[in-house]
Design an enzyme around this catalytic site. Structure first.
Site, PDB file in Angstrom:
ATOM      1  N   GLU A 128       0.836  -1.210   0.000  1.00  0.00           N
ATOM      2  CA  GLU A 128       0.000   0.000   0.000  1.00  0.00           C
ATOM      3  C   GLU A 128       0.865   1.253   0.000  1.00  0.00           C
ATOM      4  OE1 GLU A 128      -2.905   0.308  -0.881  1.00  0.00           O
ATOM      5  OE2 GLU A 128      -4.200   0.519   0.842  1.00  0.00           O
ATOM      6  N   THR A 181      -4.682   8.004  -5.139  1.00  0.00           N
ATOM      7  CA  THR A 181      -4.553   8.232  -3.692  1.00  0.00           C
ATOM      8  C   THR A 181      -3.396   9.187  -3.400  1.00  0.00           C
ATOM      9  OG1 THR A 181      -5.476   6.075  -3.208  1.00  0.00           O
ATOM     10  CG2 THR A 181      -4.150   7.065  -1.476  1.00  0.00           C
TER      11      THR A 181
HETATM   12  N1  HSE Z   1      -6.912   6.496   4.252  1.00  0.00           N
HETATM   13  C1  HSE Z   1      -6.435   6.522   2.917  1.00  0.00           C
HETATM   14  C2  HSE Z   1      -6.685   7.899   2.327  1.00  0.00           C
HETATM   15  C3  HSE Z   1      -7.137   5.480   2.111  1.00  0.00           C
HETATM   16  O1  HSE Z   1      -7.812   8.375   2.459  1.00  0.00           O
HETATM   17  O2  HSE Z   1      -5.790   8.493   1.768  1.00  0.00           O
HETATM   18  C4  HSE Z   1      -6.698   5.443   0.680  1.00  0.00           C
HETATM   19  O3  HSE Z   1      -7.319   4.378   0.039  1.00  0.00           O
END
Ligand code: HSE
Length: 309
Positions: A128, A181
Site C-alpha cells: 500500500e 490516492t
Molecule cells: N486512508 C487513505 C486515504 C485510504 O484516504 O488516503 C486510501 O485508500
C-alpha cells in the site's frame, strides 16, 4: 498445498469520521488471484487481467507485499501470482489493498500459515505504501481480518477488529474518473484546528460505541468528516447533491470511500440500501458521467479461499 485461488474484496477506508484508521470490506466486489509455488526462488507476476498494471514485482503492490513477507520469512522455493482485477485502480475502493493483502494471504497459506492475519497486515501495508507514497493500513486491515477494523497505531502496528450490526449495509457509487490516492493525499492540509479535531474524535468514538450498542441513530449522527471531506469532496463531481439524495433516501451517512472518487453510504438493512442506490442513480444520471453502483452487506470474513490444491 501447491496452489491457492482466492477472492480479495474491495474495501471502504476512512468511513467519514476515521481518516486513515477505519475501514470495512465488501462482499460482491473484489479481485481473484491465484498464487502458486514455483521451484525457482523469488516472486513472479505471471498474469494480470482486467487492468494495465506493472509485471515488475518491485512496482506492483502485490509483488512489493509478497517480497516483504519473503524477506521476513525466506524459503527455498518461490511463488508466482496471477491477478484477475475487477476493482479498478484509482477507484477508491481499495484496489491496491486487495492485491497486496491477497498476495500475502496466498503466500502465507502456501507456507503453512507462519503468520496470523494480524501479522500479515504489516507486509500488505508495504505494498500500500508503495502505491500511495505513505503507509496506511485502513484498507488492508479489513481485507485481511474481515468486518470493520480500527487501526489504533501503525508504529507499532495495532489493529482492532470491531463488532458491527448484521443489518449494516453499504452502497458504493463509483463515478468513472480516476483519482490517485497519492494526489488525494497531497492536497490535504497538514494541520488541523483544535476545534475540528475535537469534533472528529467525538464522532469517531461515538461511531465505534454505536457499532457495539447497535444504536443506528448515534451511528448516523457520528458519520461526519469535518477534516478531510471538505477538501476532497471538491474533486468529486456532484458530491453535495449525491450526499443530499442519499440522506433523503434514508442513508445513515454518506461520504468519500477512501481517497475517492467512489462515494459510499451506510444503511440499516438492504431495503434502504436499494432506495439509496436508486436515489444516487437518479442524481448522477443527468450529469452523463459513467458510473458503477454496488450494494453489499459488510463482509465479515475478508479474503475467501475459492479453491486450493
Ligand atoms: N486512508 C487513505 C486515504 C485510504 O484516504 O488516503 C486510501 O485508500
Amino acid at each position: 498445498m501447491e496452489e491457492i485461488k482466492i477472492f480479495a474484496p474491495a474495501s471502504v477506508a476512512n468511513v467519514s469520521c476515521g481518516f486513515d484508521v477505519l475501514g470495512f470490506c465488501l462482499d460482491p466486489v473484489g479481485d481473484e488471484m491465484i498464487i502458486r509455488k514455483t521451484a525457482s526462488k523469488g516472486v513472479k507476476i505471471s498474469k494480470i487481467e482486467g487492468q494495465d498494471l506493472p509485471y515488475d514485482v518491485n512496482k506492483n503492490v502485490a509483488g512489493v507485499a509478497a517480497l516483504a513477507l519473503l524477506n521476513a520469512h525466506p524459503c527455498d522455493h518461490g511463488f508466482e501470482i496471477e491477478i484477475y482485477k475487477k476493482i479498478k485502480a484509482g477507484s477508491g475502493i481499495g484496489s491496491s489493498a486487495a492485491s497486496a493483502a491477497g498476495a500475502v494471504f496466498g503466500i502465507n497459506a502456501l507456507l503453512g500459515q507462519p503468520y496470523t492475519p494480524h501479522e500479515l497486515i504489516a507486509f500488505a501495508m508495504e505494498g500500500e505504501s508503495a502505491a500511495s507514497g505513505s503507509p496506511h493500513a485502513d484498507n488492508v486491515a479489513p481485507v485481511l481480518l474481515g468486518g470493520i477494523t480500527l487501526v489504533r497505531s501503525i508504529h507499532p502496528l495495532e489493529v482492532i477488529q470491531l463488532s458491527s450490526p448484521s443489518e449494516l449495509n453499504a452502497v458504493i457509487l463509483h463515478p468513472k474518473i480516476e483519482l490517485k490516492t497519492i494526489h488525494a493525499r497531497e492536497i490535504l492540509k497538514k494541520e488541523v484546528s483544535m476545534e475540528k479535531a475535537i469534533q472528529q474524535w467525538g464522532n469517531l468514538g461515538a461511531f465505534i460505541a454505536a457499532l457495539y450498542t447497535e444504536d443506528f441513530e448515534l451511528m448516523s449522527r457520528s458519520l461526519n468528516d469535518v477534516i478531510v471531506e471538505p477538501m476532497r469532496s471538491l474533486l468529486i463531481p456532484e458530491f453535495d447533491s449525491l450526499k443530499k439524495s442519499a440522506i433523503e433516501a434514508g442513508a445513515l451517512g454518506f461520504g468519500i470511500s477512501g481517497s475517492g472518487p467512489s462515494v459510499f453510504a451506510l444503511t440499516k438493512g438492504d431495503q434502504i440500501a436499494k432506495s439509496v442506490a436508486n436515489a444516487l442513480k437518479k442524481t448522477i444520471s443527468p450529469s452523463g458521467l459513467n458510473y458503477d453502483i454496488h450494494r453489499s452487506p459488510i463482509n465479515h470474513q475478508g479474503i475467501k479461499v475459492l479453491s486450493n490444491q
